[in-house]
Scaffold this active site. Structure first.
Site, PDB file in Angstrom:
ATOM      1  N   SER A  55      71.837  58.717  41.940  1.00  0.00           N
ATOM      2  CA  SER A  55      71.348  59.611  42.992  1.00  0.00           C
ATOM      3  C   SER A  55      72.289  60.810  43.053  1.00  0.00           C
ATOM      4  CB  SER A  55      71.278  58.888  44.340  1.00  0.00           C
ATOM      5  OG  SER A  55      72.571  58.628  44.832  1.00  0.00           O
ATOM      6  N   GLY A  56      71.783  61.930  43.561  1.00  0.00           N
ATOM      7  CA  GLY A  56      72.563  63.170  43.587  1.00  0.00           C
ATOM      8  C   GLY A  56      73.947  63.025  44.196  1.00  0.00           C
ATOM      9  N   HIS A  88      77.516  66.771  48.719  1.00  0.00           N
ATOM     10  CA  HIS A  88      77.796  66.973  47.286  1.00  0.00           C
ATOM     11  C   HIS A  88      77.533  68.424  46.866  1.00  0.00           C
ATOM     12  CE1 HIS A  88      73.562  65.992  47.654  1.00  0.00           C
ATOM     13  NE2 HIS A  88      73.341  66.417  46.434  1.00  0.00           N
ATOM     14  N   ASP A  91      78.863  69.700  43.571  1.00  0.00           N
ATOM     15  CA  ASP A  91      78.096  69.289  42.389  1.00  0.00           C
ATOM     16  C   ASP A  91      76.889  70.198  42.191  1.00  0.00           C
ATOM     17  OD1 ASP A  91      79.819  67.193  41.927  1.00  0.00           O
ATOM     18  OD2 ASP A  91      78.515  65.673  42.825  1.00  0.00           O
TER      19      ASP A  91
END
Length: 124
Positions: A55-56, A88, A91
């Protein structure tokens, strides 16, 4: 050889991504699809085959960015929630930077997503 397209959607955009995939299901069936974990599990419910990454928030965005840097992805469709806060975020920024650095098409909404599909899948 099939083109590889990555599909990512923030939580608030997952339903929009599934609707988008259904609208383009015939074209996307010709591609190798890669997706972050949760988004990919929703897309699999449409009957399409999807290679799932993490998952992200757990590193999936970074896995897809690494694939883009290695030349393993032809385009990314990432429905971002521009109004949400995401733990995140570094990212996400890194993924966008990698796309710019390696000249990988990146769509962040259905209009540009449709153009990526047309450019990569319909005319090649």
């Amino acid at each position: 050889m099939a083109k590889t397209i990555a599909l990512i959607a923030h939580d608030g955009k997952k339903a929009e991504m599934v609707a988008f995939v259904k609208d383009h299901q015939e074209e996307l069936a010709k591609a190798h699809l890669v997706a972050t974990g949760t988004t990919g599990s929703y897309i699999q419910q449409t009957g399409l085959e999807v290679e799932l990454k993490l998952s992200g928030p757990k590193g999936g965005d970074a896995q897809i960015a690494a694939m883009a840097a290695e030349g393993k992805i032809n385009g990314i469709i990432f429905f971002r929630d521009p109004l949400g806060k995401h733990p995140h975020e570094p990212d996400i920024q890194m993924l966008m930077r990698i796309c710019d650095l390696w000249n990988v098409p990146l769509a962040t909404n259905p209009a540009t997503g449709s153009l990526i599909i047309k450019g990569l899948l319909e005319y090649h």
